[in-house]
Scaffold this active site. Structure first.
Site, PDB file in Angstrom:
ATOM      1  N   HIS A 191      -9.856  -7.677  -5.190  1.00  0.00           N
ATOM      2  CA  HIS A 191      -9.742  -7.420  -3.783  1.00  0.00           C
ATOM      3  C   HIS A 191     -10.501  -8.253  -2.907  1.00  0.00           C
ATOM      4  O   HIS A 191     -11.200  -7.983  -1.960  1.00  0.00           O
ATOM      5  CB  HIS A 191      -9.932  -6.032  -3.504  1.00  0.00           C
TER       6      HIS A 191
ATOM      7  N   TYR B  52       0.848  -1.121  -0.037  1.00  0.00           N
ATOM      8  CA  TYR B  52      -0.027   0.043  -0.009  1.00  0.00           C
ATOM      9  C   TYR B  52       0.867   1.176   0.008  1.00  0.00           C
ATOM     10  O   TYR B  52       1.842   1.312   0.865  1.00  0.00           O
ATOM     11  CB  TYR B  52      -0.874   0.072   1.297  1.00  0.00           C
TER      12      TYR B  52
ATOM     13  N   ASP C 106      -6.117  -1.313  -6.719  1.00  0.00           N
ATOM     14  CA  ASP C 106      -7.528  -1.228  -6.649  1.00  0.00           C
ATOM     15  C   ASP C 106      -8.384  -0.827  -5.362  1.00  0.00           C
ATOM     16  O   ASP C 106      -9.642  -0.829  -5.177  1.00  0.00           O
ATOM     17  CB  ASP C 106      -8.312  -2.591  -6.880  1.00  0.00           C
TER      18      ASP C 106
HETATM   19  C1  HOC Z   1      -8.215   1.994   0.903  1.00  0.00           C
HETATM   20  C2  HOC Z   1      -7.391   1.063   1.452  1.00  0.00           C
HETATM   21  O1  HOC Z   1      -6.376  -5.025   2.031  1.00  0.00           O
HETATM   22  C3  HOC Z   1      -8.562  -5.041   3.514  1.00  0.00           C
HETATM   23  C4  HOC Z   1      -7.102  -4.631   3.354  1.00  0.00           C
HETATM   24  C5  HOC Z   1      -6.985  -3.284   3.842  1.00  0.00           C
HETATM   25  C6  HOC Z   1      -7.762  -2.378   3.331  1.00  0.00           C
HETATM   26  C7  HOC Z   1      -7.155  -0.798   2.931  1.00  0.00           C
HETATM   27  C8  HOC Z   1      -8.000  -0.021   1.828  1.00  0.00           C
HETATM   28  O2  HOC Z   1      -9.160  -4.864   4.302  1.00  0.00           O
HETATM   29  O3  HOC Z   1      -9.057  -5.245   2.352  1.00  0.00           O
END
Ligand code: HOC
Length: 390
Positions: A253, A133, A161
């Site tokens: 994601h 990140y 994403d």
């Molecule tokens: C805007 C960032 O990947 C999840 C992890 C952290 C989320 C961060 C999103 O919970 O999917």
């Protein structure tokens, strides 16, 4: 008991039963109406095998190479955040099991254990990838990336994403309590909101201004392979290829960001077709990975047949260690191994290279959308954006 666990779905059922409500909500939640998370799983069920017979499958080998690293499975452990919500040893459960069984772990930026603790738990020569990140403060990111490279990490998977957090309503209903599980909140974290779930509390450092213009900067700070994690379209796949990345992950994601995004498996067909117009295929310098909804070796074989180099499994392993710690992860690896052995024999493929597109019938993959297999969404009327426009 662990010996009654027969497949990766079983770990999910155990995790749901044993995890505290907050942890279960954070791990299992997906965005909005949770349509994409269901679709990730459903897409695999729309691809059918075309097994070949009489091929002497006495010995089968499912090992492979992922980004130049040996892997005992065509599967890597995808990044999932906050492992200590699931088990006191957090991500170390994955590192130790992966080291023992020759599997590659992608270290999450938002791990509960520190980056160095995780690398220290690896056995000598154990390949590791890093999920990134990007911090609003690029110096922090630069230090992190260069430190990872120095410590031997082989590839950088930049998450693309998540410029903003998806609305995971199950998680938002939980209050964030910093009980140590989520302690590795990144430097530069500001304005931590504690009343809207775990994800919101840990994500404020992430830079939404990230753009294609930053790719050369990443290239200038590291020699690691650069992979963009979270690509969904042929247009962006081609931009990544032209930007000099070494690969992409077709991922939504785990259904946690833009709901009603298509599954990585479904996007794979168009993306491979588009990449074939740009260079040799398979392309030794550009890998395509898929994640999302993978629970069976048969899912992985389908993705490989359609052009993926390897497949990421996130929640499958997360639920395994949430239920049984390191032993659970080892069992999950063993289950996949047994499934590869059986499915490759039944499919008539002795090695990963023998898994070819003709071994699957993907004609129903998009039928729900009223498309036919010949309707390639990447068609000649579309002019891909050039990098210069960003
Ligand atoms: C805007 C960032 O990947 C999840 C992890 C952290 C989320 C961060 C999103 O919970 O999917």
């Amino acid at each position: 008991p662990l010996d009654e666990v027969l497949n990766l779905h079983d770990f999910e059922a155990v995790a749901k039963a044993v995890l505290p409500a907050k942890a279960w909500a954070y791990y299992s939640s997906a965005s909005d109406d949770e349509i994409t998370i269901r679709e990730n799983r459903a897409a695999f069920q729309r691809v059918w095998f075309r097994p070949r017979i009489l091929r002497d499958v006495t010995s089968v080998d499912w090992s492979t190479t992922i980004l130049g690293c040996k892997s005992s499975l065509p599967v890597y452990i995808s990044a999932t955040a906050l492992g200590k919500l699931g088990h006191p040893d957090g991500e170390l459960n994955l590192t130790r099991a992966a080291g023992k069984h020759g599997v590659i772990q992608m270290i999450p930026t938002l791990a509960s254990c520190s980056f160095d603790e995780i690398v220290d738990a690896a056995v000598p020569g154990q390949p590791l990838f890093l999920q990134l990140y990007v911090n609003r403060d690029r110096e922090i990111t630069k230090k992190y990336v260069q430190h990872a490279e120095k410590r031997g990490v082989k590839a950088l998977f930049i998450t693309v994403d998540a410029p903003q957090l998806g609305r995971r309503e199950k998680d938002m209903r939980m209050k964030f309590v910093d009980d140590g599980a989520g302690a590795k909140v990144q430097e530069g974290q500001k304005d931590v909101k504690k009343d809207q779930g775990v994800a919101r509390a840990i994500s404020s450092f992430i830079d939404p201004s990230l753009s294609w213009k930053d790719i050369p900067w990443f290239r200038s700070i590291t020699n690691m392979h650069i992979i963009l994690k979270g690509v969904s379209t042929p247009e962006d796949a081609i931009l990544a290829y032209e930007a000099g990345c070494q690969g992409i992950v077709l991922s939504n994601h785990g259904g946690r960001q833009l709901d009603t995004s298509r599954s990585g498996l479904e996007n794979l067909v168009d993306i491979v077709a588009a990449l074939k117009t740009k260079g040799p295929w398979p392309n030794p310098n550009f890998s395509v990975f898929v994640d999302g909804g993978v629970r069976r070796a048969s899912d992985v074989l389908k993705a490989i047949a359609l052009g993926a180099s390897a497949v990421g499994v996130g929640r499958g392993f997360l639920y395994a260690f949430s239920s049984y710690g390191q032993e659970g992860v080892e069992k999950a690896i063993q289950i996949l191994r047994d499934e590869f052995e059986m499915n490759m024999r039944l499919l008539g493929a002795r090695t990963i290279n023998e898994i070819v597109p003709e071994m699957v019938d993907a004609s129903a993959l998009r039928s729900h959308a009223g498309l036919t297999p010949s309707d390639n969404l990447y068609n000649s009327t579309y002019q891909p954006l050039s990098l210069a426009s960003f």
